[in-house]
Design an enzyme around this catalytic site. Structure first.
Site, PDB file in Angstrom:
ATOM      1  N   LEU A 157      -9.743  -4.430 -29.581  1.00 47.68           N
ATOM      2  CA  LEU A 157     -10.277  -3.826 -28.750  1.00 47.68           C
ATOM      3  C   LEU A 157      -8.545  -4.376 -27.425  1.00 47.68           C
ATOM      4  CD1 LEU A 157     -13.982  -5.905 -28.451  1.00 47.68           C
ATOM      5  CD2 LEU A 157     -13.078  -3.000 -29.263  1.00 47.68           C
ATOM      6  N   CYS A 216      -5.770   1.585   5.833  1.00 42.14           N
ATOM      7  CA  CYS A 216      -6.628   0.077   6.227  1.00 42.14           C
ATOM      8  C   CYS A 216      -6.184   0.119   7.418  1.00 42.14           C
ATOM      9  CB  CYS A 216      -6.407  -0.638   5.073  1.00 42.14           C
ATOM     10  SG  CYS A 216      -4.964  -1.573   5.026  1.00 42.14           S
ATOM     11  N   CYS A 231      -2.548  -0.880   7.578  1.00 48.32           N
ATOM     12  CA  CYS A 231      -1.260   0.303   7.634  1.00 48.32           C
ATOM     13  C   CYS A 231      -1.462   0.875   8.633  1.00 48.32           C
ATOM     14  CB  CYS A 231      -1.528   1.246   6.223  1.00 48.32           C
ATOM     15  SG  CYS A 231      -1.482   0.147   4.838  1.00 48.32           S
ATOM     16  N   HIS A 245       0.984  -0.967  -0.147  1.00 51.51           N
ATOM     17  CA  HIS A 245       0.020  -0.135   0.134  1.00 51.51           C
ATOM     18  C   HIS A 245       0.566   1.505   0.329  1.00 51.51           C
ATOM     19  CE1 HIS A 245      -4.024  -2.050   1.204  1.00 51.51           C
ATOM     20  NE2 HIS A 245      -3.656  -2.361   0.889  1.00 51.51           N
ATOM     21  N   GLU A 276       1.127   3.310   1.960  1.00 47.16           N
ATOM     22  CA  GLU A 276       1.492   4.036   3.419  1.00 47.16           C
ATOM     23  C   GLU A 276       2.921   3.243   3.692  1.00 47.16           C
ATOM     24  OE1 GLU A 276      -3.017   4.524   3.978  1.00 47.16           O
ATOM     25  OE2 GLU A 276      -1.738   3.272   2.806  1.00 47.16           O
ATOM     26  N   SER A 327     -17.737   3.532 -40.498  1.00 48.80           N
ATOM     27  CA  SER A 327     -17.614   4.194 -39.652  1.00 48.80           C
ATOM     28  C   SER A 327     -16.334   5.293 -38.339  1.00 48.80           C
ATOM     29  CB  SER A 327     -18.166   3.839 -38.173  1.00 48.80           C
ATOM     30  OG  SER A 327     -17.334   3.075 -37.565  1.00 48.80           O
ATOM     31  N   ALA A 333     -17.936   7.849 -29.765  1.00 51.63           N
ATOM     32  CA  ALA A 333     -18.168   8.765 -30.873  1.00 51.63           C
ATOM     33  C   ALA A 333     -18.285   9.218 -32.434  1.00 51.63           C
ATOM     34  CB  ALA A 333     -16.542   8.148 -31.737  1.00 51.63           C
ATOM     35  N   GLY A 350     -22.244  -1.206 -29.673  1.00 59.17           N
ATOM     36  CA  GLY A 350     -22.649  -0.048 -31.066  1.00 59.17           C
ATOM     37  C   GLY A 350     -24.106   0.772 -29.961  1.00 59.17           C
TER      38      GLY A 350
END
Length: 365
Positions: free
Chosen positions: A207, A78, A87, A53, A55, A171, A157, A298
């Site tokens: 993707l 935490c 922590c 973490h 910290e 497109s 878009a 889409g």
């Protein structure tokens, strides 16, 4: 020289925390700064899920200088054993005299308990510093931990007249290169990308993250009737093991072939009109420890998420182009009166290449 305030140091912690974006999920992004006698003596951030973490990193960086210092952290430390020890124990042991917290942790295992433990050990604690900015930073974590659902971003878009493609389905490319880079950055910050089967059949997308250097998200295809071609890139590239096909089909032969190719199948009972229930899909995603998802299209998928009231944020890239008759970005939402429309709040706009970028939260009330 300007004397830095608590707010300045929390802002610095937030900046550090952002270094973990896309890697820490479903954990929160956390940064930590340790200051003594007006000087930063240690700092750190949570780099990825399962690692130390912020910290702990900052305390190690500060060493003995941490004793008597002030620790700044954007999220309450935490106080329970998870992947790492509490922590709060490390902060107490290091001799920190004051802790400044941006926001309390909404996790019931921590909520206010970390602050209480520190105060019980005579450490001064201040909370709520730059709280709004801290909550905005970890909006995905907050939703995941409080609602058990992932945070959903719609990225659209489109042309200025609301089209995502011409009447023939063309497109590429409506928006600018800069907008495409941004889309890949949002991908890199997400655990998963969701598209409909129509997008796969039309574009055969990868993707993956290509325009920025980062990790690739999981790829989820909504394909109720299991129409995905076996030769599609999502089932044949080197990242096939990061592909999930969500379906209501009982075509056991094709399901078996897809699994043998290395992809995953999520089977659902048919919802409305035989389609996959959006709430059930998101619950499954959360159960897989994914807290932030991006919807890339889409139009049917955009519409389904808005109808189900499951989209949290929308990012529009508006190209200064007029297409006329074509494919609408969003379909019928069964809204008959303007007063019942879905509202966008906390709207931010800026120029991006030749486009206008619009960021907004979605409000259904």
């Amino acid at each position: 020289m300007k004397l830095l305030t608590d707010n300045d140091y929390i802002k610095r912690a937030i900046k550090l925390a952002r270094k973990g974006i896309g890697y820490v999920n479903p954990n929160p992004m956390v940064g930590c700064v340790i200051v003594k006698d007006g000087k930063v003596v240690g700092q750190g951030y949570h780099p990825c899920f399962g690692k130390e973490h912020a910290e702990i990193m900052a305390l190690r960086n500060a060493g003995e200088k941490a004793s008597g210092a002030t620790l700044y952290v954007n999220l309450e430390p935490c106080c329970h054993y998870g992947k790492t020890p509490p922590c709060t124990d490390a902060i107490i042991e290091a001799g920190i005299k004051r802790v400044v917290v941006g926001m309390v942790d909404p996790n019931p295992l921590v909520n206010q308990k970390g602050v209480e433990i520190l105060r019980n050990h005579e450490i001064e604690v201040s909370t709520g510093v730059e709280e709004s900015a801290c909550k905005d930073l970890n909006r995905a974590f907050i939703k995941y931990i409080t609602a058990g659902m992932p945070y959903v971003t719609l990225k659209i878009a489109q042309s200025l007249d609301g089209r995502i493609a011409t009447v023939t389905g063309n497109s590429q490319w409506i928006t600018s290169y800069e907008a495409r880079v941004l889309a890949h950055r949002i991908r890199s910050e997400s655990d998963a990308i969701i598209v409909g089967i129509g997008t796969v059949l039309t574009d055969d997308p990868q993707l993956t993250v290509r325009h920025v250097r980062s990790k690739n998200p999981v790829r989820i295809v909504l394909d109720s009737q299991l129409r995905i071609p076996l030769e599609s890139q999502l089932l044949s590239d080197e990242h096939v093991n990061q592909t999930i096909i969500a379906t209501t089909s009982n075509d056991l032969s094709k399901i078996d072939r897809i699994k043998k190719m290395g992809a995953h199948i999520w089977e659902f009972e048919p919802g409305n009109n035989g389609k996959i229930s959006i709430p059930n899909l998101l619950k499954k995603i959360a159960q897989a420890r994914m807290s932030a998802v991006m919807i890339e299209g889409g139009a049917g998928v955009f519409t389904s998420f808005l109808k189900a009231k499951m989209a949290d944020r929308i990012v529009f890239a508006l190209a200064p182009k007029i297409i006329g008759t074509g494919k609408d970005a969003i379909g019928d939402l069964d809204i008959l009166k303007v007063e019942n429309c879905i509202k966008l709040i906390n709207v931010k706009t800026r120029k991006l290449g030749t486009d206008i970028l619009v960021h907004a939260d979605v409000s259904y009330t």
